[in-house]
Enzyme design. Structure first.
Site, PDB file in Angstrom:
ATOM      1  N   GLU A  51     -31.774  21.035 -71.138  1.00 30.05           N
ATOM      2  CA  GLU A  51     -32.587  20.786 -72.338  1.00 30.05           C
ATOM      3  C   GLU A  51     -32.286  21.774 -73.461  1.00 30.05           C
ATOM      4  O   GLU A  51     -32.374  21.417 -74.636  1.00 30.05           O
ATOM      5  CB  GLU A  51     -34.089  20.854 -71.976  1.00 30.05           C
ATOM      6  CG  GLU A  51     -34.569  19.717 -71.102  1.00 30.05           C
ATOM      7  CD  GLU A  51     -34.470  20.014 -69.612  1.00 30.05           C
ATOM      8  OE1 GLU A  51     -35.009  19.216 -68.813  1.00 30.05           O
ATOM      9  OE2 GLU A  51     -33.863  21.053 -69.250  1.00 30.05           O
ATOM     10  N   PHE A 113     -48.995  18.751 -61.914  1.00 26.96           N
ATOM     11  CA  PHE A 113     -47.563  18.937 -61.674  1.00 26.96           C
ATOM     12  C   PHE A 113     -46.787  18.841 -62.979  1.00 26.96           C
ATOM     13  O   PHE A 113     -46.938  17.897 -63.753  1.00 26.96           O
ATOM     14  CB  PHE A 113     -47.059  17.877 -60.687  1.00 26.96           C
ATOM     15  CG  PHE A 113     -45.575  17.943 -60.442  1.00 26.96           C
ATOM     16  CD1 PHE A 113     -45.008  19.008 -59.766  1.00 26.96           C
ATOM     17  CD2 PHE A 113     -44.734  16.933 -60.909  1.00 26.96           C
ATOM     18  CE1 PHE A 113     -43.649  19.080 -59.541  1.00 26.96           C
ATOM     19  CE2 PHE A 113     -43.366  16.992 -60.697  1.00 26.96           C
ATOM     20  CZ  PHE A 113     -42.821  18.070 -60.006  1.00 26.96           C
ATOM     21  N   GLN A 114     -45.980  19.842 -63.242  1.00 29.04           N
ATOM     22  CA  GLN A 114     -45.150  19.944 -64.454  1.00 29.04           C
ATOM     23  C   GLN A 114     -45.982  19.865 -65.733  1.00 29.04           C
ATOM     24  O   GLN A 114     -45.527  19.350 -66.757  1.00 29.04           O
ATOM     25  CB  GLN A 114     -44.051  18.873 -64.462  1.00 29.04           C
ATOM     26  CG  GLN A 114     -42.968  19.125 -63.408  1.00 29.04           C
ATOM     27  CD  GLN A 114     -41.730  18.284 -63.589  1.00 29.04           C
ATOM     28  OE1 GLN A 114     -41.787  17.167 -64.115  1.00 29.04           O
ATOM     29  NE2 GLN A 114     -40.595  18.797 -63.140  1.00 29.04           N
ATOM     30  N   LYS A 163     -48.152  11.106 -71.034  1.00 24.97           N
ATOM     31  CA  LYS A 163     -47.510   9.917 -70.481  1.00 24.97           C
ATOM     32  C   LYS A 163     -48.329   8.659 -70.696  1.00 24.97           C
ATOM     33  O   LYS A 163     -47.776   7.579 -70.977  1.00 24.97           O
ATOM     34  CB  LYS A 163     -47.233  10.128 -68.987  1.00 24.97           C
ATOM     35  CG  LYS A 163     -46.360   9.026 -68.387  1.00 24.97           C
ATOM     36  CD  LYS A 163     -45.924   9.361 -66.975  1.00 24.97           C
ATOM     37  CE  LYS A 163     -44.986   8.282 -66.419  1.00 24.97           C
ATOM     38  NZ  LYS A 163     -44.530   8.625 -65.045  1.00 24.97           N
ATOM     39  N   MET A 468     -19.840  43.133 -78.287  1.00 25.75           N
ATOM     40  CA  MET A 468     -20.610  43.751 -79.356  1.00 25.75           C
ATOM     41  C   MET A 468     -21.529  44.848 -78.820  1.00 25.75           C
ATOM     42  O   MET A 468     -21.639  45.930 -79.408  1.00 25.75           O
ATOM     43  CB  MET A 468     -21.431  42.692 -80.103  1.00 25.75           C
ATOM     44  CG  MET A 468     -22.158  43.251 -81.326  1.00 25.75           C
ATOM     45  SD  MET A 468     -21.036  43.945 -82.566  1.00 25.75           S
ATOM     46  CE  MET A 468     -20.626  42.471 -83.495  1.00 25.75           C
TER      47      MET A 468
END
Length: 558
Positions: A51, A113-114, A163, A468
């Site tokens: 993602e 969940f999630q 959802k 760097m």
């Protein structure tokens, strides 16, 4: 027309002119992905490997095209994986709309969940965010998000869609594309004060940033500079906003900027700041940056005024509008002696001669690449030494052709951004300049390059160290190289081939041109493992918190 929430989302994206989105599916966005399947003839979905890659791709798409980029992720970890990409866009004022799924409304707040409160997580790094709990509000929310993302100072907006909302059915009525909110006209009294400074100054300087490119004010800036005979410098984010072949161009200003630009800033008596914010990488010592100048600060975001450097005149408004007002209402002026003085500070010392069998010099690679690609070729970078070498040695001649994380400094940004740019512009070739440290963070997106056979050339500046940070350890930490020599043994050519991409080695100075030509001629994705010395430094360098009087122009490379 009765539609469910997911179809309404698709219709609203089409209203906004969206034809490409980047994302990764999951349980909370299954309804949205079902709609993407039905709308696949009108909206192209690019499946990234992660993602974060989708967020960076939406960002790169926006930077390269000027349109609003769109990314989609599921709830929980899918949503949090977008956070770094959203923050990157926020710091560089890039218009992105991030769409996340969430658990059904009746499960919110129950540690389902999630489940994650992604609007709470992203509140500090978005212009605004929404959670849509009623399908009847979805269409207007999407339209509002696009309006906010591109209005005033652009930036990212997040829409969180539970959802059950994406499944609920309601009436949909088509509307037109959202437009940018009008920006109030600049105040006349402030324009007049700026005109008085234009008429009286003897050593003026223009310092501009990414705001010039975001607002499309390049032509107005050039006209103002030429009519008033004013030297010009920019931040890294402004590169491409002014013709580098113009005699007035001094180059990049700041920590790794040119001596001419930094010295001009120290000596000028008037500083016209156009769409820039005096970041610490430009004005390390804020009291010592343009200490004798009357500062005229022009910006669409009033919050930038006096945040870092106090201005004598603050002009809020559209940059293009203000610059055109200066051009229309100012008499032409010349500053011959001043322009000759700052021009004399420009240096073009040739790079050291290399033995044919020596390791390639990254600066020579970039200068050679410049001769082999068109001016409109999009160049993306990650963050580190390779980023600064690109800014210094690859002459950027067009706006929106250099994509780089300026404000947040996000290692791992580049490959996702290159994917977004290539999909947005459909150029024959996009080039990523990265370092081995940065590339290790996003090399999973090689799967995306291979899956879509994207014509992206990846040049890995492979010095086997975190260059760097290691350079700072050389200068400021007594050469105590703590955790910057990881001794990783990655063979990037073998890695590229494992993902299904092409791979090439560049191991000696004599191979630079031939390998670059071969890499640019390959139709699909290609990774070039450019083996570099770990001791090549980025110079010049102004130490943090210091001024041009403390500039470091030479260092031992061994």
């Amino acid at each position: 027309m009765q539609l469910n929430g997911s179809d309404i989302l698709m219709e609203c994206l089409l209203e906004q002119g969206v034809d490409t989105v980047f994302g990764y599916p999951g349980g909370a966005v299954l309804n949205i992905y079902d709609a993407l399947y039905k709308y696949s003839d009108r909206i192209t979905h690019i499946l990234t490997a992660h993602e974060q890659g989708a967020a960076h791709a939406a960002d790169g798409f926006s930077r390269a095209t000027g349109k609003v980029g769109v990314c989609i992720a599921t709830s929980g970890p899918g949503a949090t994986n977008l956070v770094t990409g959203i923050a990157t866009a926020y710091m560089d004022s890039i218009p992105v709309v991030a769409i996340t799924g969430n658990v059904p409304v009746n499960q919110l707040g129950r540690d389902s969940f999630q489940e994650i409160d992604i609007t709470g997580v992203t509140m500090p790094i978005t212009k605004h965010n929404f959670i849509v709990k009623d399908v009847n509000e979805l269409a207007d929310t999407v339209r509002k998000a696009f309006e906010i993302a591109q209005s005033g100072r652009p930036g990212p907006v997040l829409i969180d869609i539970p959802k059950d909302v994406s499944a609920a059915v309601t009436e949909y009525e088509k509307a037109g594309a959202s437009t940018r909110r009008p920006v109030p006209a600049p105040k006349e009294v402030r324009i007049q004060k700026a005109l008085e400074i234009i008429a009286s100054c003897e050593k003026p300087l223009i310092y501009f940033g990414g705001g010039v490119i975001l607002s499309g004010a390049e032509e107005s800036l050039a006209r103002f500079a030429k009519e008033q005979d004013i030297p010009v410098c920019s931040s890294m984010m402004g590169l491409g906003g002014f013709d580098p072949a113009d005699p007035l161009w001094l180059g990049m200003v700041g920590m790794h900027g040119t001596v001419a630009a930094n010295r001009a800033a120290k000596e000028c008596d008037a500083l016209f700041v156009c769409g820039a914010r005096f970041s610490d990488r430009v004005a390390g010592d804020r009291t010592g940056f343009a200490p004798n100048a009357k500062v005229i600060h022009i910006d669409v975001d009033h919050a930038e005024f006096d945040k870092n450097v106090t201005a004598a005149v603050r002009i809020g408004g559209e940059l293009k509008t203000v610059l055109e007002a200066f051009c229309e209402r100012s008499e032409h002026h010349t500053h011959t002696a001043w322009c000759e003085r700052v021009a004399s500070m420009k240096t073009s010392a040739p790079l050291p001669m290399q033995d044919a069998d020596a390791l390639p010099d990254p600066r020579v690679i970039l200068q050679t690449l410049r001769t082999l690609v068109d001016d409109d070729t999009v160049i993306a970078t990650d963050v580190g030494q390779h980023q600064m070498w690109t800014a210094q040695h690859f002459e950027v001649r067009r706006p929106r052709t250099l994509l780089t994380s300026g404000g947040l400094g996000t290692m791992g940004y580049g490959l996702g951004a290159a994917i977004g740019a290539q999909c947005g512009t459909n150029n024959k070739r996009t080039v990523l300049i990265t370092g081995d440290g940065s590339f290790h963070m996003n090399c999973n997106e090689l799967a995306t390059l291979a899956s879509y056979n994207l014509p992206i050339t990846v040049l890995v500046f492979d010095n086997r160290v975190l260059g760097m940070v290691r350079q700072w350890q050389k200068v400021f930490y007594g050469r105590r190289f703590s955790a910057t020599d990881p001794e990783r043994r990655t063979d990037f050519v073998t890695l590229a081939k494992a993902y299904g991409c092409n791979g090439l080695y560049m191991q000696t100075a004599s191979e630079i041109e031939a390998v670059l030509k071969e890499a640019l001629s390959i139709e699909g994705p290609v990774v070039v493992d450019c083996r570099l010395s770990k001791d090549v430094n980025v110079l010049p360098m102004i130490p943090p918190g210091k001024t041009v009087d403390d500039i470091i122009e030479a260092m031992e490379e061994e």
